[in-house]
Design a protein around this motif. Structure first.
Motif, mmCIF file in Angstrom:
data_model
loop_
_atom_site.group_PDB
_atom_site.id
_atom_site.type_symbol
_atom_site.label_atom_id
_atom_site.label_comp_id
_atom_site.label_asym_id
_atom_site.label_seq_id
_atom_site.Cartn_x
_atom_site.Cartn_y
_atom_site.Cartn_z
ATOM 1 N N THR A 190 30.461 53.223 -14.385
ATOM 2 C CA THR A 190 29.363 53.688 -15.229
ATOM 3 C C THR A 190 29.390 53.091 -16.623
ATOM 4 O O THR A 190 28.441 53.273 -17.387
ATOM 5 C CB THR A 190 29.413 55.220 -15.354
ATOM 6 O OG1 THR A 190 30.769 55.601 -15.572
ATOM 7 C CG2 THR A 190 28.897 55.892 -14.106
ATOM 8 N N SER A 213 36.305 64.975 -26.912
ATOM 9 C CA SER A 213 35.736 64.951 -25.571
ATOM 10 C C SER A 213 35.376 63.522 -25.160
ATOM 11 O O SER A 213 34.843 62.753 -25.947
ATOM 12 C CB SER A 213 34.490 65.828 -25.548
ATOM 13 O OG SER A 213 34.019 65.928 -24.242
ATOM 14 N N GLY A 214 35.710 63.183 -23.928
ATOM 15 C CA GLY A 214 35.349 61.874 -23.398
ATOM 16 C C GLY A 214 36.281 60.746 -23.792
ATOM 17 O O GLY A 214 36.003 59.589 -23.495
ATOM 18 N N GLY A 241 39.218 60.141 -22.643
ATOM 19 C CA GLY A 241 40.016 59.628 -21.528
ATOM 20 C C GLY A 241 41.260 60.447 -21.202
ATOM 21 O O GLY A 241 42.107 60.005 -20.434
ATOM 22 N N LYS A 242 41.356 61.646 -21.744
ATOM 23 C CA LYS A 242 42.546 62.470 -21.507
ATOM 24 C C LYS A 242 42.715 62.806 -20.032
ATOM 25 O O LYS A 242 43.787 62.608 -19.454
ATOM 26 C CB LYS A 242 42.436 63.792 -22.306
ATOM 27 C CG LYS A 242 42.182 63.626 -23.784
ATOM 28 C CD LYS A 242 42.135 64.963 -24.498
ATOM 29 C CE LYS A 242 40.936 65.820 -24.127
ATOM 30 N NZ LYS A 242 39.641 65.306 -24.589
ATOM 31 N N THR A 243 41.634 63.334 -19.441
ATOM 32 C CA THR A 243 41.694 63.711 -18.029
ATOM 33 C C THR A 243 41.975 62.495 -17.153
ATOM 34 O O THR A 243 42.760 62.559 -16.199
ATOM 35 C CB THR A 243 40.365 64.369 -17.608
ATOM 36 O OG1 THR A 243 40.200 65.563 -18.360
ATOM 37 C CG2 THR A 243 40.348 64.694 -16.135
ATOM 38 N N THR A 244 41.339 61.386 -17.487
ATOM 39 C CA THR A 244 41.527 60.164 -16.709
ATOM 40 C C THR A 244 42.991 59.736 -16.726
ATOM 41 O O THR A 244 43.561 59.399 -15.691
ATOM 42 C CB THR A 244 40.632 59.043 -17.269
ATOM 43 O OG1 THR A 244 39.294 59.533 -17.373
ATOM 44 C CG2 THR A 244 40.654 57.831 -16.372
HETATM 45 N N1 LIG Z 1 34.593 60.073 -12.130
HETATM 46 C C1 LIG Z 1 34.040 59.393 -13.171
HETATM 47 N N2 LIG Z 1 33.048 58.493 -12.955
HETATM 48 C C2 LIG Z 1 32.514 57.817 -13.977
HETATM 49 N N3 LIG Z 1 32.871 57.962 -15.254
HETATM 50 C C3 LIG Z 1 33.840 58.835 -15.538
HETATM 51 C C4 LIG Z 1 34.473 59.604 -14.507
HETATM 52 N N4 LIG Z 1 35.404 60.393 -15.088
HETATM 53 C C5 LIG Z 1 35.347 60.142 -16.403
HETATM 54 N N5 LIG Z 1 34.417 59.206 -16.685
HETATM 55 C C6 LIG Z 1 34.124 58.669 -18.025
HETATM 56 O O1 LIG Z 1 35.325 58.232 -18.601
HETATM 57 C C7 LIG Z 1 35.431 58.655 -19.935
HETATM 58 C C8 LIG Z 1 36.658 59.511 -20.141
HETATM 59 O O2 LIG Z 1 36.495 60.705 -19.404
HETATM 60 P P1 LIG Z 1 37.592 61.851 -19.347
HETATM 61 O O3 LIG Z 1 37.123 62.854 -18.355
HETATM 62 O O4 LIG Z 1 38.915 61.249 -19.119
HETATM 63 O O5 LIG Z 1 37.505 62.444 -20.813
HETATM 64 P P2 LIG Z 1 38.262 63.683 -21.443
HETATM 65 O O6 LIG Z 1 39.016 63.153 -22.607
HETATM 66 O O7 LIG Z 1 39.029 64.400 -20.421
HETATM 67 O O8 LIG Z 1 37.065 64.576 -21.973
HETATM 68 P P3 LIG Z 1 36.888 66.179 -22.012
HETATM 69 O O9 LIG Z 1 37.689 66.666 -23.167
HETATM 70 O O10 LIG Z 1 35.437 66.352 -22.228
HETATM 71 O O11 LIG Z 1 37.357 66.700 -20.704
HETATM 72 C C9 LIG Z 1 34.135 59.343 -20.279
HETATM 73 O O12 LIG Z 1 33.290 58.443 -20.917
HETATM 74 C C10 LIG Z 1 33.582 59.746 -18.933
HETATM 75 O O13 LIG Z 1 32.170 59.720 -18.956
#
Ligand SMILES: Nc1ncnc2c1ncn2[C@@H]1O[C@H](COP(=O)(O)OP(=O)(O)OP(=O)(O)O)[C@@H](O)[C@H]1O
Ligand SMILES: [Mg+2]
Lengths: 349, 210
Positions: free
Chosen positions: A34, A59-60, A62-65
């Protein structure tokens, strides 16, 4: 039981690396289709066995990733990850996952299973005997502070906070070395969140697990972390202890995020002991001569400086005595010391 | 009611034939529908085309569908089961798919993160959670097969439709009434029985419903 004994005797002569909870990221990147920008960008970091490391960032970022690449819910596009000294692709994916506890914000308890069944899913998969599972269940319920009478209940019969506790017990069921937690307390109310945070701190010091904990709540990060990874736009900005982040922020982003100019936060990260230690280093007057008045407030070496301020204000005095647990006088601490600490920390930037 | 009293064994035999036809249809639709639904749940882009195709099949008038199958499968229960199974797919898969796709994503993510493989996730998590919707689909299949199945008597598939057709041809109102009554009883029985199973499956997941 017997296999545990065998492995523990093996530990003594040849420490098997897989038993450690160390996590190493080496230049790990992840792209999603994306976006042309990486969600995680060349992150290298080493998480020491037994640490409670918080991944903090907006937010966003990349922590979860980053977290989900550890148990291979996401695959990195480049870079390598080691868990307990083993590259994560060297063992079958489900075997890896069963060794890593995973807790998420929405809990995800299985609604059609009782609490007992929910918690024992992984032990069952691992082929544990019924007796061992039951002992473990009892121990886990005690650990998370829920009565065993909850075991036959269904998740819907529990409050949000209780469900999250069960989620934690489920993650700990097979005694993993590592716990991954993705904003586990974000959906519970403030009062419950504080309880859960306190319980997690206790649990961490009791069980000595490596915990990787994602949050975007700065207060939570500072409360829990032994070390914090700050991320921004997929990159690691700084990795250090809470005190390091506050006293030596890498840049303005960190400064703003952690509130480095927030004097109270800074004080809350230092304790009376650090003042006493600083004195020893600087051959600074240990002023033990002052007579201690009766009924005056007394400081403990473990008190953080923020609470020292409030004790000083309440007592109406300029300094208070410090005593150890055996009631021995270690010295006195007052406003002058606090000012000294703040100045010395500022100059170290 | 004279007809029923005098020909009780005939009515019972036709009743059992009808039940057998319905059960066969349920069996074969599950055989096809469960894996096909699972496939659609995994592969999103397949849903549109497959569901439209099933929708088109569903609109073929039943009598002409039965007759169309005669050159291929001859007369009897075979073309009837095939046609009814083809109709059933729309009802069954639509429900099964809703059941599968409505499972909370966090539940599936937790299951994956805990190290359940695909098979374990299906049997331990997805199947029990989608079961109420699957049973609702089975109930629709049963009811529609019982209903449309009466027309299958026209191509020699037997069943309670025999009473209706014969009654119409011979102008035997009593026979028509008996046939209609038996079909109604079968429908009600099927509906209540499957509804009961549905409620049990729901109860496990949601607890008591008020
Ligand atoms: N499964 C996915 N498919 C496409 N893009 C993704 C996917 N998961 C995350 N992203 C994108 O990757 C980036 C990092 O996402 P991530 O979920 O890791 O953020 P985060 O730090 O955990 O945010 P939050 O605090 O909102 O949970 C964001 O721009 C998100 O849109
Ligand atoms: Mg996230």
């Amino acid at each position: 039981m017997s296999s545990e004994m065998i492995s523990s005797t093996a530990d003594t002569n040849n420490v098997p690396v897989s038993e450690s909870g160390e996590i190493v990221f080496e230049r790990v990147s992840k792209f999603f289709t994306t976006s042309t920008l990486p969600a995680v960008d060349q992150i290298s970091v080493k998480i020491t066995d037994g640490d409670l490391v918080v991944i903090l960032g907006p937010s966003g970022c990349g922590k979860t990733t980053l977290l989900k690449m550890v148990n291979r819910l996401y695959e990195p596009d480049s870079g390598k990850i080691w868990v307990g000294g083993k590259e994560i692709h060297t063992l079958p994916v489900n075997e890896l996952r069963r060794k890593i506890g995973y807790v998420i914000q929405q809990v995800g308890l299985f609604p059609h299973m009782t609490i007992q069944k929910n918690i024992s899913v992984v032990p069952h998969l691992l082929g544990w005997e019924e007796k061992r599972i039951n002992d473990r269940l009892e121990m886990l319920m005690q650990l998370i502070g829920l009565p065993v009478s909850y075991l036959p209940r269904y998740p819907r019969q529990l409050s949000g906070g209780e469900q999250q506790r069960v989620g934690l017990a489920r993650a700990l069921a097979a005694d993993p070395e590592i716990l991954l937690m993705d904003e586990p307390f974000a959906a519970v109310d403030a009062i419950n969140r504080e309880c859960l945070q306190g319980e997690l701190i206790d649990l961490h010091s009791k069980l000595n697990k490596t915990i990787l904990f994602v949050t975007h709540d700065v207060e939570e990060a500072f409360r829990l972390a032994t070390k914090i990874i700050v991320m921004r736009a997929g990159k690691l900005v700084q990795y250090g202890t809470p005190l390091e982040l506050v006293t030596q922020p890498e840049n303005e982003f960190i400064e703003e995020l952690v509130g480095s100019n927030n004097i109270l936060r800074k004080l809350s990260l230092m304790n009376v002991n650090s003042i006493l230690k600083a004195r020893e280093n600087h051959f600074y007057d240990a002023d033990k001569s002052q007579p201690v008045e009766k009924n005056s407030a007394v400081l403990n070496p473990e008190d953080d400086l923020r609470s020292v301020v409030s004790l000083l204000l309440r007592s109406g005095r300029d300094s208070l005595p410090v005593k150890d647990s055996e009631n021995r006088l270690l010295g006195t601490v007052g406003y002058a010391d606090l000012r000294e600490m703040l100045i010395s920390n500022l100059s170290s930037e | 009611m004279n007809y029923l009293v005098n020909n009780f064994d005939v009515v019972v035999e036709l009743f059992l034939q009808h039940l057998q036809l319905t059960l066969a249809v349920i069996f074969f639709s599950l055989l096809i529908g469960i894996p096909l639904g699972l496939l659609l749940a995994r592969i999103r882009w397949l849903r549109g085309p497959v569901m439209s195709l099933l929708g088109i099949i569903y609109t073929i008038p039943s009598l002409s569908f039965f007759v169309l199958l005669i050159p291929l499968f001859g007369l009897g229960t075979r073309p009837a089961i095939i046609a009814l199974t083809a109709y059933a797919q729309l009802l069954l898969i639509r429900n099964w798919l809703v059941g599968l796709t409505n499972i909370e994503p966090a539940v599936l993510e937790a299951a994956r993160g805990m190290g359940l493989n695909g098979w374990q996730r299906f049997w331990q998590i997805e199947f029990p959670l989608a079961l109420p919707m699957l049973l609702a689909g089975i109930r629709l299949v049963a009811l529609s097969s019982i209903g449309i199945g009466t027309i299958a008597a026209f191509i020699n598939a037997g069943g309670l439709g025999v009473l209706l057709f014969q009654g119409v041809i011979t102008n035997n109102y009593d026979k028509i009434f008996t046939g209609a009554l038996a079909v109604t009883i079968l429908s009600f029985a099927a509906n209540y029985f499957i509804r009961y199973l549905e409620q049990r499956a729901e109860f496990r997941i949601y607890g008591k419903r008020i």
